[in-house]
Scaffold this active site. Structure first.
Site, short mmCIF file in Angstrom:
data_model
loop_
_atom_site.label_atom_id
_atom_site.label_comp_id
_atom_site.label_asym_id
_atom_site.label_seq_id
_atom_site.Cartn_x
_atom_site.Cartn_y
_atom_site.Cartn_z
N TYR A 195 -21.56 -30.76 13.04
CA TYR A 195 -20.20 -31.48 13.78
C TYR A 195 -20.43 -31.00 15.05
CZ TYR A 195 -18.58 -33.28 9.44
OH TYR A 195 -18.04 -34.37 8.09
N ASP A 210 -8.31 -32.25 13.75
CA ASP A 210 -9.90 -32.13 13.36
C ASP A 210 -11.27 -32.63 14.26
OD1 ASP A 210 -9.85 -32.32 10.74
OD2 ASP A 210 -10.82 -33.94 10.36
N GLU A 230 -5.01 -28.67 3.00
CA GLU A 230 -4.26 -29.94 3.55
C GLU A 230 -3.28 -29.43 2.38
OE1 GLU A 230 -4.81 -34.29 5.22
OE2 GLU A 230 -4.53 -34.05 3.34
C1 5GW Z 1 -19.59 -30.98 6.56
C2 5GW Z 1 -19.31 -31.29 5.12
C3 5GW Z 1 -18.25 -31.87 4.20
C4 5GW Z 1 -17.10 -31.58 4.70
C5 5GW Z 1 -16.62 -31.24 5.51
C6 5GW Z 1 -18.08 -30.48 6.65
C7 5GW Z 1 -17.89 -29.68 7.76
C8 5GW Z 1 -16.43 -30.15 8.85
C9 5GW Z 1 -18.76 -29.61 8.73
O1 5GW Z 1 -20.02 -28.93 8.31
N1 5GW Z 1 -18.22 -28.55 9.55
C10 5GW Z 1 -17.43 -28.95 11.34
O2 5GW Z 1 -16.98 -27.98 11.73
N2 5GW Z 1 -15.90 -29.31 9.63
C11 5GW Z 1 -14.42 -29.25 10.85
O3 5GW Z 1 -13.43 -29.79 9.48
C12 5GW Z 1 -15.03 -30.00 11.39
O4 5GW Z 1 -13.52 -29.93 12.61
C13 5GW Z 1 -13.53 -31.85 11.06
O5 5GW Z 1 -13.65 -32.46 11.49
C14 5GW Z 1 -13.00 -30.47 9.55
C15 5GW Z 1 -12.66 -31.36 8.58
O6 5GW Z 1 -13.99 -32.58 7.94
P1 5GW Z 1 -13.99 -33.32 8.05
O7 5GW Z 1 -13.50 -34.21 8.60
O8 5GW Z 1 -14.85 -33.59 7.53
O9 5GW Z 1 -12.62 -34.08 6.71
P2 5GW Z 1 -12.40 -35.31 6.70
O10 5GW Z 1 -11.24 -35.46 5.62
O11 5GW Z 1 -11.89 -36.05 8.00
O12 5GW Z 1 -14.02 -36.54 5.90
MN MN Z 2 -11.48 -35.33 9.86
#
Ligand code: 5GW
Ligand code: MN
Length: 340
Positions: A113, A198, A290
Site C-alpha cells: 500500500y 484510508d 468498521e
Molecule cells: C491488504 C489486503 C486486503 C485489504 C487491505 C490490505 C491493506 C490495507 C494492506 O495491505 N496495507 C494497508 O496499509 N492497508 C490499509 O488499510 C490502508 O491504509 C488501506 O487504505 C486500509 C483499508 O484497506 P483497503 O483500503 O484495502 O479497504 P477498502 O475497503 O477500501 O477496499
Molecule cells: Mn480503502
C-alpha cells in the site's frame, strides 16, 4: 359611553374565546409562506410583497429556507451534516487561524500500500487544510519506501514505523490500536485534531476546517440513502460490535473519521478493546473495525457528520446530490496489491 364599553367588552370576550382561531390562522399563513418559499428554488420567484413582509418580521429571513433543501443537513440530535453550500469557509478559516490549530492526518501504508502514498500526499498538499498547519502521520512497515513529496510551509511528514500483520483483516483492524497508542504517546503533544483516513485515495477538491469538530464521522458512500434495515451493522449478539435492528442512525465509513486527539483516543481505545474481546471469543465482526466504529457511534453520537462528498468512489456513479467529490477512491488491482 355604555354602548362603547359594551362593544369593547364584546371584542375582548370574542378575542378570548376565539384566540385559538386567530392563532391558528397566523400559524397557517406563516406555514404556507414557508412551504411556498421552500418550493421555489430561488427567492426571485417569490412575489416581492411576501418577501417584504417576511423581511419585516424576521431579521434573518434565510432561516426560513434550508441552504440545501435537497439533502439532510442536520441530524435528529441537531448536529450539522456537512455538504457543499452549508458553511462559509472564509469565516471558518479565520476562526481556526486565530486558534492557530494543527491538524494530524493519519494514514496506513503497510506492505504494497506504500504505492498509494505519492498521489495521496501530492493531492493532500493541494486540497487538505489549505492555509493551516498539518502533520502527515504515515504508519508503515517500509519507511524507506515513503516518497519524498514537496511540502508547503507549516506542513510535515512524520513516518511511524510499525509491524505488519499477515492477515489483511488484521492490518485493517490494528489501525485502531496504533492510532490509540500514538495519540497518547505523541499526537496529544503535537496536534489539536486528528483526521484518520484510508490511503488508497486521492483528494480531488477542498477538504478544510469545516470538517473539524470534537468527534466526526462520515456517511458511507454506499449507504447514505439507505434505510436502517439495510445497514450492514454486525448483527450477531456474540460480537462486541452487535447493533440491534432497532438502533443506529447512519452507516459510517471506517475510511474517514476524526476529532480532537482526546476524542479519537477514546474512540480507538473502545474499538480496539472490543476487537480484542471478539478475538478472545473467536469471532470477528462482519466489516472488522468498521463494525466497531459503527457500534461506537450508535452510543457516542458524533458532533459533526460529513456527507459522502468527503468519501466517494466513482464506481458508484456521479449522483446530482454531490456538488463536489472531495476525496476519491483510487481503483486498485486487487491481485497486484493485496497481500503482497
Ligand atoms: C491488504 C489486503 C486486503 C485489504 C487491505 C490490505 C491493506 C490495507 C494492506 O495491505 N496495507 C494497508 O496499509 N492497508 C490499509 O488499510 C490502508 O491504509 C488501506 O487504505 C486500509 C483499508 O484497506 P483497503 O483500503 O484495502 O479497504 P477498502 O475497503 O477500501 O477496499
Ligand atoms: Mn480503502
Amino acid at each position: 359611553m355604555r354602548k362603547d364599553k359594551g362593544k369593547r367588552r364584546w371584542v375582548k370576550s370574542y378575542l378570548r374565546k376565539h384566540f385559538h382561531i386567530l392563532g391558528c390562522t397566523v400559524v397557517l399563513s406563516f406555514s404556507l409562506g414557508y412551504f411556498w418559499s421552500m418550493s421555489n428554488d430561488t427567492c426571485q420567484d417569490t412575489p416581492s410583497k411576501i418577501i417584504e413582509a417576511l423581511r419585516k418580521i424576521y431579521s434573518r429571513p434565510q432561516i426560513l429556507k434550508p441552504l440545501r433543501p435537497d439533502v439532510l443537513v442536520m441530524t435528529p440530535w441537531f448536529v450539522p451534516i456537512v455538504w457543499e453550500g452549508t458553511y462559509n469557509l472564509e469565516i471558518l478559516n479565520e476562526q481556526f487561524q486565530q486558534r492557530n490549530i494543527t491538524v494530524g492526518l493519519t494514514v496506513f501504508a503497510i506492505k504494497k500500500y506504500v504505492v498509494f502514498l505519492k498521489t495521496f500526499l501530492e493531492t493532500a498538499e493541494m486540497y487538505f487544510m489549505v492555509g493551516h498547519k498539518v502533520n502527515y502521520y504515515i504508519f508503515t512497515d517500509r519507511p524507506q519506501e515513503v516518497p519524498k513529496v514537496e511540502l508547503k510551509e507549516g506542513r510535515n511528514v512524520v513516518v511511524l514505523q510499525v509491524q505488519n500483520y499477515s492477515r489483511w483483516q488484521e492490518i485493517s483492524m490494528r489501525r485502531m490500536e496504533m492510532i490509540n497508542h500514538f495519540s497518547q504517546k505523541q499526537f496529544i503533544n503535537e496536534v489539536d485534531y486528528l483526521v484518520c483516513v484510508d490511503v488508497d485515495m486521492r483528494f480531488n477538491d477542498l477538504v478544510g476546517v469545516e470538517i473539524l469538530s470534537n468527534l466526526f464521522g462520515t456517511l458511507h458512500p454506499g449507504f447514505y440513502g439507505s434505510e436502517r434495515r439495510s445497514f450492514t451493522y454486525e448483527r450477531r449478539p456474540a460480537s462486541q460490535a452487535y447493533v440491534p435492528h432497532d438502533e443506529g442512525d447512519f452507516y459510517y465509513a471506517a475510511a474517514f473519521f476524526g476529532g480532537t486527539v482526546k476524542e479519537v483516543y477514546k474512540l480507538t481505545k473502545k474499538c480496539h478493546e472490543a476487537i480484542m474481546v471478539d478475538k478472545d471469543n473467536g469471532i470477528e465482526a462482519i466489516w472488522q473495525e468498521e463494525s466497531h466504529l459503527n457500534k461506537y457511534f450508535v452510543y457516542h453520537k458524533p458532533t459533526k457528520i460529513l456527507s459522502p462528498e468527503y468519501l466517494w468512489d466513482d464506481s458508484l456513479g456521479r449522483p446530482q446530490i454531490l456538488r463536489k467529490r472531495r476525496f476519491l477512491a483510487v481503483p486498485k488491482d486487487h491481485d497486484a496489491i493485496k497481500n503482497k
